[in-house]
Structures are given as C-alpha cells and as structure tokens.
Design a protein around this motif. Sequence first.
Motif, PDB file in Angstrom:
ATOM      1  N   GLU A 111      58.401  10.787  48.164  1.00 29.52           N
ATOM      2  CA  GLU A 111      58.145   9.351  48.235  1.00 29.52           C
ATOM      3  C   GLU A 111      58.537   8.885  49.639  1.00 29.52           C
ATOM      4  O   GLU A 111      59.717   8.915  50.006  1.00 29.52           O
ATOM      5  N   VAL A 112      57.539   8.510  50.436  1.00 35.26           N
ATOM      6  CA  VAL A 112      57.834   8.097  51.814  1.00 35.26           C
ATOM      7  C   VAL A 112      58.438   6.685  51.804  1.00 35.26           C
ATOM      8  O   VAL A 112      58.220   5.928  50.860  1.00 35.26           O
ATOM      9  N   PRO A 113      59.210   6.344  52.857  1.00 35.46           N
ATOM     10  CA  PRO A 113      59.812   5.004  52.882  1.00 35.46           C
ATOM     11  C   PRO A 113      58.739   3.931  52.981  1.00 35.46           C
ATOM     12  O   PRO A 113      57.748   4.113  53.684  1.00 35.46           O
ATOM     13  N   GLN A 114      58.928   2.846  52.254  1.00 35.45           N
ATOM     14  CA  GLN A 114      57.930   1.776  52.280  1.00 35.45           C
ATOM     15  C   GLN A 114      58.448   0.573  53.048  1.00 35.45           C
ATOM     16  O   GLN A 114      59.509   0.045  52.724  1.00 35.45           O
ATOM     17  N   ALA A 115      57.680   0.170  54.061  1.00 37.57           N
ATOM     18  CA  ALA A 115      58.016  -1.060  54.777  1.00 37.57           C
ATOM     19  C   ALA A 115      57.309  -2.192  54.040  1.00 37.57           C
ATOM     20  O   ALA A 115      56.100  -2.167  53.857  1.00 37.57           O
ATOM     21  N   LEU A 141      66.564   5.320  60.632  1.00 41.13           N
ATOM     22  CA  LEU A 141      66.482   6.521  59.807  1.00 41.13           C
ATOM     23  C   LEU A 141      65.131   6.539  59.095  1.00 41.13           C
ATOM     24  O   LEU A 141      64.608   5.483  58.720  1.00 41.13           O
ATOM     25  N   TYR A 142      64.576   7.730  58.942  1.00 43.98           N
ATOM     26  CA  TYR A 142      63.354   7.897  58.153  1.00 43.98           C
ATOM     27  C   TYR A 142      63.783   8.619  56.879  1.00 43.98           C
ATOM     28  O   TYR A 142      64.053   9.823  56.891  1.00 43.98           O
ATOM     29  N   THR A 143      63.894   7.843  55.806  1.00 42.70           N
ATOM     30  CA  THR A 143      64.516   8.358  54.582  1.00 42.70           C
ATOM     31  C   THR A 143      63.510   8.422  53.443  1.00 42.70           C
ATOM     32  O   THR A 143      62.964   7.395  53.033  1.00 42.70           O
ATOM     33  N   ILE A 144      63.271   9.629  52.965  1.00 41.14           N
ATOM     34  CA  ILE A 144      62.357   9.826  51.833  1.00 41.14           C
ATOM     35  C   ILE A 144      63.165   9.899  50.532  1.00 41.14           C
ATOM     36  O   ILE A 144      64.391  10.037  50.560  1.00 41.14           O
ATOM     37  N   ARG A 145      62.446   9.808  49.411  1.00 39.28           N
ATOM     38  CA  ARG A 145      63.064  10.117  48.123  1.00 39.28           C
ATOM     39  C   ARG A 145      62.409  11.393  47.606  1.00 39.28           C
ATOM     40  O   ARG A 145      61.197  11.589  47.776  1.00 39.28           O
ATOM     41  N   ASP A 175      68.513  18.065  46.762  1.00 37.67           N
ATOM     42  CA  ASP A 175      69.471  19.044  47.267  1.00 37.67           C
ATOM     43  C   ASP A 175      68.800  20.375  47.590  1.00 37.67           C
ATOM     44  O   ASP A 175      69.093  20.998  48.610  1.00 37.67           O
ATOM     45  N   ALA A 176      67.881  20.785  46.723  1.00 36.22           N
ATOM     46  CA  ALA A 176      67.161  22.041  46.969  1.00 36.22           C
ATOM     47  C   ALA A 176      66.266  21.912  48.205  1.00 36.22           C
ATOM     48  O   ALA A 176      66.169  22.846  49.019  1.00 36.22           O
ATOM     49  N   ASP A 216      69.187   6.177  43.839  1.00 36.14           N
ATOM     50  CA  ASP A 216      68.839   6.626  45.192  1.00 36.14           C
ATOM     51  C   ASP A 216      69.854   7.622  45.752  1.00 36.14           C
ATOM     52  O   ASP A 216      69.487   8.514  46.513  1.00 36.14           O
ATOM     53  N   GLN A 217      71.113   7.470  45.409  1.00 41.22           N
ATOM     54  CA  GLN A 217      72.107   8.364  46.015  1.00 41.22           C
ATOM     55  C   GLN A 217      71.827   9.831  45.687  1.00 41.22           C
ATOM     56  O   GLN A 217      72.241  10.716  46.433  1.00 41.22           O
ATOM     57  N   GLY A 218      71.095  10.087  44.617  1.00 42.06           N
ATOM     58  CA  GLY A 218      70.759  11.468  44.263  1.00 42.06           C
ATOM     59  C   GLY A 218      69.419  11.939  44.786  1.00 42.06           C
ATOM     60  O   GLY A 218      69.090  13.123  44.659  1.00 42.06           O
ATOM     61  N   SER A 219      68.623  11.036  45.364  1.00 41.47           N
ATOM     62  CA  SER A 219      67.264  11.444  45.755  1.00 41.47           C
ATOM     63  C   SER A 219      66.928  11.225  47.229  1.00 41.47           C
ATOM     64  O   SER A 219      65.920  11.717  47.724  1.00 41.47           O
ATOM     65  N   ILE A 220      67.789  10.498  47.949  1.00 41.88           N
ATOM     66  CA  ILE A 220      67.438  10.175  49.347  1.00 41.88           C
ATOM     67  C   ILE A 220      67.724  11.323  50.305  1.00 41.88           C
ATOM     68  O   ILE A 220      68.706  12.047  50.160  1.00 41.88           O
ATOM     69  N   LEU A 221      66.835  11.456  51.287  1.00 40.60           N
ATOM     70  CA  LEU A 221      67.023  12.459  52.329  1.00 40.60           C
ATOM     71  C   LEU A 221      66.435  11.922  53.635  1.00 40.60           C
ATOM     72  O   LEU A 221      65.261  11.557  53.695  1.00 40.60           O
TER      73      LEU A 221
END
Length: 365
Positions: free
Chosen positions: A271-275, A285-289, A294-295, A337-342
């Motif tokens: 899931e790309v970041p949405q503006a 930061l460019y943060t995806i979900r 973790d993998a 989000d804390q478990g899916s953001i990168l």
Amino acid sequence: MAVPFADLQLQYQNIKSEIDAAVAGVIRDNAFIRGRYVDAFERDFATATSVKHCVSCANGTDALYLAMAALKVKPGDEIITTAHSWISTSAMITHAGATVKFCDTDGVTFTIDPKAIETAITPRTVGIIPVHLYGQPADMDAIMAIAHKHGLWVIEDGAQAHLARYKGRMVGTFGVATTYSFYPGKNLGAMGDAGAVVTNDDALAERMTMLARHGGLVKHQHQIEGINSRLDGMQAAILSAKLPHLADWTRARQDAAAFYDAALKQVEDVEVPQAAAGRAHVYHLYTIRHCRRDALAKHLGAKGIQTAINYPTALPLLPAYRRFEHTAEQFPHACADQGSILSLPMFAEITRAQQEEVVRAIREF
Ligand SMILES: *Cc1c(COP(=O)(O)O)cnc(C)c1O
C-alpha cells in the motif's frame, strides 16, 4: 547494488565548496554562539517559510518546549496531539507542565484525525499539536476550525515538513507557532543538532527568544527564567548554505516518490503512501504499508537495501506512557500501522537505478 536509507555524504560532496566556505567563515569570525550567521539564517528561514519571525534554538525538541512555555502552559492544562509521531511532540507537552491527550490518526494519511480531536476536547483543553508526519500536512482546515470553535491554540510540528503546503499555503502559517528540526537527516539538516520555532506573533517571538536565552534579550538582564537553547554559528552557516537548495531537493524527493508510487502501486500487498487532495507532501519519509512487513524488511536488508520503521510503537503504548493505561483499541489506526509500516530509501540524491533496485527486490518478495 546496496541502497542506503539516506546519503548525507553524497549531499555534502555535491555542495562541498559552499559548506566548507560557510564553516571557514564562522571560524575566521569567531562567531560560534549567536552572531551574524545565526541572525542571517533566522531571516532567511523566515522568508523561505513565509513567516515574520524565526527563533532559532538547539533542536526541534526544544522548539516545541519553547513554544508551549511561551504560551504559558500550566499544570492541569490538556494538550491534544497525535498517537503517531516521534516522542518529542508528546514528551515536551509533559515537560512544559501540561497533560498529553493522544488522538488516533485518520487511517489514510498517518496524520491526526480531526474527528478524534473533537472527541478528546474537555474544558481543560488549551491547545492542539498536529504533526505533519513524514512530510504530509495534517488536515489544517478541519483542525483550525475546531481550534477556533473551542478557543484553542495550534502549534504545528513541522519537523518533517519543511516547505510542505496545504491547499497552496505553506505549512507553518496556520498555527500560532510552528516548530522545525534541522537534525541531519531532516529535509533541511544541519551537521549536528539544530532547530527553530517560527511565528507571526511579535510578542510570542520575543518571549520564545528570551526563554531560549536564559530568560533575557540583554546579557545579565533576566526578565524570566529561561533555558540555554542556542543555535550555534557553525550550524547556522551550514543551514544558510543548504537553504537555497531546499526547493530543488524537495522536488527531487517528490519526483522519487512519484516513481515509487507508479512502480509499486500494482505490486500485491503493497500500500503506497497516499497524499490527500490539496496536500503537497514533501516526503521526508516514503512509508508503505505491508501485511508481512517484518519479512519484507528482512528480505530487503539481505539485499543491502536499508529500510526503517517510523515508528515501531505508537506513542500511547510506549513504556513512557504506561501511567495512562492506554490500550491499542483506543487508537486502532495508529496501532495497526505500527505493525505494517516500512520506510523505503528516500533522499533528494537517490538515483533511478537505486529506486529500481528497491522496486525489483519488493516485487521479488
Ligand atoms: C525530529 C523530530 C522532532 C525533534 O527534533 P530534534 O531536532 O531531533 O530534537 C520533533 N518532532 C518530530 C515529528 C520529529 O520528526
């Protein structure tokens, strides 16, 4: 090919002569604390961000403290901020003497949900601190409307959002004051710690200046009890040398983000970041979900691609806030989000080849 998360050395090499001359000038002039380099940066940064006053200070954390102390925050006051930020935002609310009230994010932009703000307001609420997280402005129209309705002040935390715009208007021009960090990795970064708070309010600017300089504008005339939070001359000169490049660097980040967007949009589970509409994101930061974050991070790491998690724990669930006994259910978006953001490699100088390497590795995963 290894891809770094950011490349400060490359930025330095690109403008080495300007930085070296700035540093040499400060040493030549013995202008280490305050002085003309600091004055010049304050003027330049105020102009660049369309505000009247820039009060420089030691870092972006102090900037938050100075703004709240100048607004005379007191015990019993409640201040609302987002559940998803760097801890400075909430910690300084406490250090200024008030009580933190966390609100969830909106589930899309990673910024505070205005609807949650309405619910969190009590007779003790005095202010709201939205954070323009990752470089995307919070929903300032909705937030300012709530603030006006309830007679609250707003301080914008712009630490990640230099030159971001909301409906064409520069962030930092909505609230009574806006804080910036010039930590080396920020969009405008010093070569050490540095920060500033900007405002259009003359009296507030003077009070914040006094607070940052031991409580007085003239040596030995302490009008109030302040702290020592000075921007040093070396950092100011470095920041002034970098500032003329900031608009180009911002465009380069936005171009890099557009490239990632197009390349990653179709990739399964990404899931790309949405503006949001009308918000000019500056992509600190460019943060995806990703559901298997973790993998994925491990896979990228094994290929030499650096990533980061900003931030691994939502603020209300940190040990520092155990006293509030918050639960994840109270902040469903921030805690999911804390478990899916990168956060992927993102810096002005990133090359297409580096980005293609990142995209290839994500597709492969
Ligand atoms: C970096 C940052 C700060 C603190 O800035 P420092 O200069 O590191 O003290 C505050 N708020 C946010 C959102 C930040 O990203």
